[in-house]
Scaffold this motif. Structure first.
Motif, PDB file in Angstrom:
ATOM      1  N   ILE A 152      62.064  29.986  26.395  1.00 56.09           N
ATOM      2  CA  ILE A 152      60.745  30.454  26.813  1.00 56.09           C
ATOM      3  C   ILE A 152      59.957  30.784  25.558  1.00 56.09           C
ATOM      4  CG2 ILE A 152      59.444  32.224  28.053  1.00 56.09           C
ATOM      5  CD1 ILE A 152      61.727  32.483  29.986  1.00 56.09           C
ATOM      6  N   THR A 153      58.820  30.144  25.400  1.00 56.89           N
ATOM      7  CA  THR A 153      57.974  30.394  24.235  1.00 56.89           C
ATOM      8  C   THR A 153      56.593  30.817  24.696  1.00 56.89           C
ATOM      9  OG1 THR A 153      57.214  29.473  22.121  1.00 56.89           O
ATOM     10  CG2 THR A 153      57.145  28.026  24.040  1.00 56.89           C
ATOM     11  N   LEU A 154      55.855  31.469  23.828  1.00 63.21           N
ATOM     12  CA  LEU A 154      54.548  32.015  24.172  1.00 63.21           C
ATOM     13  C   LEU A 154      53.449  31.204  23.488  1.00 63.21           C
ATOM     14  CD1 LEU A 154      55.405  35.806  23.779  1.00 63.21           C
ATOM     15  CD2 LEU A 154      55.242  34.514  25.908  1.00 63.21           C
ATOM     16  N   ILE A 155      52.473  30.771  24.272  1.00 65.44           N
ATOM     17  CA  ILE A 155      51.348  29.997  23.762  1.00 65.44           C
ATOM     18  C   ILE A 155      50.096  30.874  23.812  1.00 65.44           C
ATOM     19  CG2 ILE A 155      49.954  27.920  24.040  1.00 65.44           C
ATOM     20  CD1 ILE A 155      52.846  27.375  23.299  1.00 65.44           C
ATOM     21  N   PRO A 156      49.411  31.078  22.683  1.00 65.78           N
ATOM     22  CA  PRO A 156      48.187  31.894  22.702  1.00 65.78           C
ATOM     23  C   PRO A 156      47.108  31.260  23.578  1.00 65.78           C
ATOM     24  CG  PRO A 156      48.976  31.567  20.456  1.00 65.78           C
ATOM     25  CD  PRO A 156      49.751  30.630  21.320  1.00 65.78           C
ATOM     26  N   LYS A 157      46.423  32.094  24.365  1.00 63.97           N
ATOM     27  CA  LYS A 157      45.325  31.628  25.208  1.00 63.97           C
ATOM     28  C   LYS A 157      43.965  31.849  24.557  1.00 63.97           C
ATOM     29  CE  LYS A 157      46.536  34.151  28.796  1.00 63.97           C
ATOM     30  NZ  LYS A 157      46.543  34.689  30.180  1.00 63.97           N
ATOM     31  N   VAL A 158      43.931  32.663  23.512  1.00 63.56           N
ATOM     32  CA  VAL A 158      42.683  32.974  22.807  1.00 63.56           C
ATOM     33  C   VAL A 158      42.915  32.799  21.318  1.00 63.56           C
ATOM     34  CG1 VAL A 158      41.878  34.560  24.597  1.00 63.56           C
ATOM     35  CG2 VAL A 158      43.273  35.426  22.712  1.00 63.56           C
ATOM     36  N   PRO A 159      41.854  32.654  20.519  1.00 66.66           N
ATOM     37  CA  PRO A 159      42.019  32.415  19.072  1.00 66.66           C
ATOM     38  C   PRO A 159      42.780  33.512  18.330  1.00 66.66           C
ATOM     39  CG  PRO A 159      39.786  31.879  19.771  1.00 66.66           C
ATOM     40  CD  PRO A 159      40.450  32.522  20.951  1.00 66.66           C
ATOM     41  N   ASN A 160      42.511  34.773  18.627  1.00 65.94           N
ATOM     42  CA  ASN A 160      43.168  35.880  17.927  1.00 65.94           C
ATOM     43  C   ASN A 160      43.822  36.814  18.936  1.00 65.94           C
ATOM     44  OD1 ASN A 160      42.248  35.283  15.133  1.00 65.94           O
ATOM     45  ND2 ASN A 160      40.217  35.632  16.034  1.00 65.94           N
ATOM     46  N   PRO A 161      44.980  36.438  19.461  1.00 65.74           N
ATOM     47  CA  PRO A 161      45.626  37.253  20.503  1.00 65.74           C
ATOM     48  C   PRO A 161      46.060  38.611  19.975  1.00 65.74           C
ATOM     49  CG  PRO A 161      47.110  35.544  19.706  1.00 65.74           C
ATOM     50  CD  PRO A 161      45.782  35.262  19.096  1.00 65.74           C
ATOM     51  N   SER A 162      45.832  39.641  20.786  1.00 65.08           N
ATOM     52  CA  SER A 162      46.221  40.995  20.384  1.00 65.08           C
ATOM     53  C   SER A 162      46.960  41.741  21.485  1.00 65.08           C
ATOM     54  CB  SER A 162      44.975  41.798  19.984  1.00 65.08           C
ATOM     55  OG  SER A 162      44.058  41.887  21.061  1.00 65.08           O
ATOM     56  N   LYS A 163      47.030  41.156  22.692  1.00 62.87           N
ATOM     57  CA  LYS A 163      47.724  41.785  23.809  1.00 62.87           C
ATOM     58  C   LYS A 163      48.683  40.782  24.441  1.00 62.87           C
ATOM     59  CE  LYS A 163      43.781  44.773  24.980  1.00 62.87           C
ATOM     60  NZ  LYS A 163      42.829  45.172  26.058  1.00 62.87           N
ATOM     61  N   THR A 164      49.623  41.302  25.216  1.00 63.75           N
ATOM     62  CA  THR A 164      50.609  40.412  25.837  1.00 63.75           C
ATOM     63  C   THR A 164      49.956  39.451  26.823  1.00 63.75           C
ATOM     64  OG1 THR A 164      51.083  42.060  27.559  1.00 63.75           O
ATOM     65  CG2 THR A 164      52.476  42.085  25.586  1.00 63.75           C
ATOM     66  N   ASN A 165      48.859  39.892  27.479  1.00 65.93           N
ATOM     67  CA  ASN A 165      48.209  38.996  28.441  1.00 65.93           C
ATOM     68  C   ASN A 165      47.356  37.932  27.770  1.00 65.93           C
ATOM     69  OD1 ASN A 165      46.094  40.552  27.562  1.00 65.93           O
ATOM     70  ND2 ASN A 165      45.494  41.308  29.581  1.00 65.93           N
ATOM     71  N   HIS A 166      47.341  37.934  26.448  1.00 64.17           N
ATOM     72  CA  HIS A 166      46.665  36.865  25.703  1.00 64.17           C
ATOM     73  C   HIS A 166      47.596  35.678  25.455  1.00 64.17           C
ATOM     74  CE1 HIS A 166      43.576  39.899  23.857  1.00 64.17           C
ATOM     75  NE2 HIS A 166      43.329  39.623  25.116  1.00 64.17           N
ATOM     76  N   TYR A 167      48.827  35.772  25.961  1.00 66.84           N
ATOM     77  CA  TYR A 167      49.808  34.707  25.770  1.00 66.84           C
ATOM     78  C   TYR A 167      50.230  34.136  27.118  1.00 66.84           C
ATOM     79  CZ  TYR A 167      50.387  36.348  20.946  1.00 66.84           C
ATOM     80  OH  TYR A 167      50.177  36.702  19.632  1.00 66.84           O
ATOM     81  N   ARG A 168      50.505  32.844  27.114  1.00 69.73           N
ATOM     82  CA  ARG A 168      50.990  32.156  28.310  1.00 69.73           C
ATOM     83  C   ARG A 168      52.418  31.686  28.060  1.00 69.73           C
ATOM     84  NH1 ARG A 168      47.642  28.475  28.242  1.00 69.73           N
ATOM     85  NH2 ARG A 168      46.130  29.285  29.750  1.00 69.73           N
TER      86      ARG A 168
END
Length: 207
Positions: free
Chosen positions: A121-137
């Protein structure tokens, strides 16, 4: 890497970051239903015929396995075993019998080895500068054998989608486009606007 906690305080300790992701994603994907849900009998008509079902559950042959494998992108990220689709394609002439036996075993006994079912399971950023867990998919990196089995099932189910999915759903269906609904809505609103202009002063139910 660092992220913000619920109080907007930065966390840069790797252990605390991992714990925060686990806590948040566990809560995010936790079902509110504690007991199994049973769908009522709505009297819906049967859409899959016996012939369709036979095609869905039939045992695969070597050509079907090969077609499914070679439709997978060779450079897709591999799963825990480290072998991507490109490896299987390149050495197909050597491993085809073993690969076929593994896929055939799944369709015969409806069971899969845990090692094949394991994923990264890997995390893909949803926004340019992620700072919270909900910024990752989160996405799962599956093994090529798992992908091959999935491709076979998808290829068999695809011709039946027109039967199973409402004609009003336009997205994610071959031959349909989500833009159709946008254009249709635009045309309806345009028509209403023209009617309102033409019949200015009349109640809407008179038009």
């Amino acid at each position: 890497m660092k992220i913000k906690d619920d109080c907007a305080v930065w966390i840069d300790d790797h252990k605390l970051i991992a714990d925060k992701f686990l806590t948040d994603f566990n809560q995010r994907y936790l079902s509110t239903h504690r007991n199994p849900r049973v769908l009522p009998d709505l009297g819906l008509s049967k859409l899959i015929t016996d012939l369709d079902n036979d095609e869905l559950i039939k045992l695969p042959n070597l050509e079907e396995v090969r077609t499914a494998l070679f439709s997978i992108d060779s450079f897709k990220t591999p799963g825990p075993d480290g072998f991507g689709a490109g490896f299987f394609k390149n050495y197909w002439h050597i491993i085809k019998k073993d690969l076929f036996n593994g896929v055939f075993e799944f369709f015969t006994n409806c069971k899969m080895l845990k090692e094949i079912n394991h994923t990264f399971i890997t995390l893909i950023p949803k926004v340019p500068n992620p700072s919270k867990t909900n910024h990752y998919r989160p996405i799962s990196l599956c093994s090529t054998i798992y992908k091959t089995i999935s491709k076979i099932l998808v290829n068999r189910l695809r011709p039946l989608l027109e039967k199973l999915i409402s004609p009003f759903q336009s997205a994610f269906i071959p031959g349909r486009s989500i833009h159709d609904n946008i254009l249709l809505t635009h045309e309806i609103m345009h028509k209403f606007k023209n009617l309102k202009t033409k019949h200015h002063g009349l109640p809407l139910h008179w038009i």
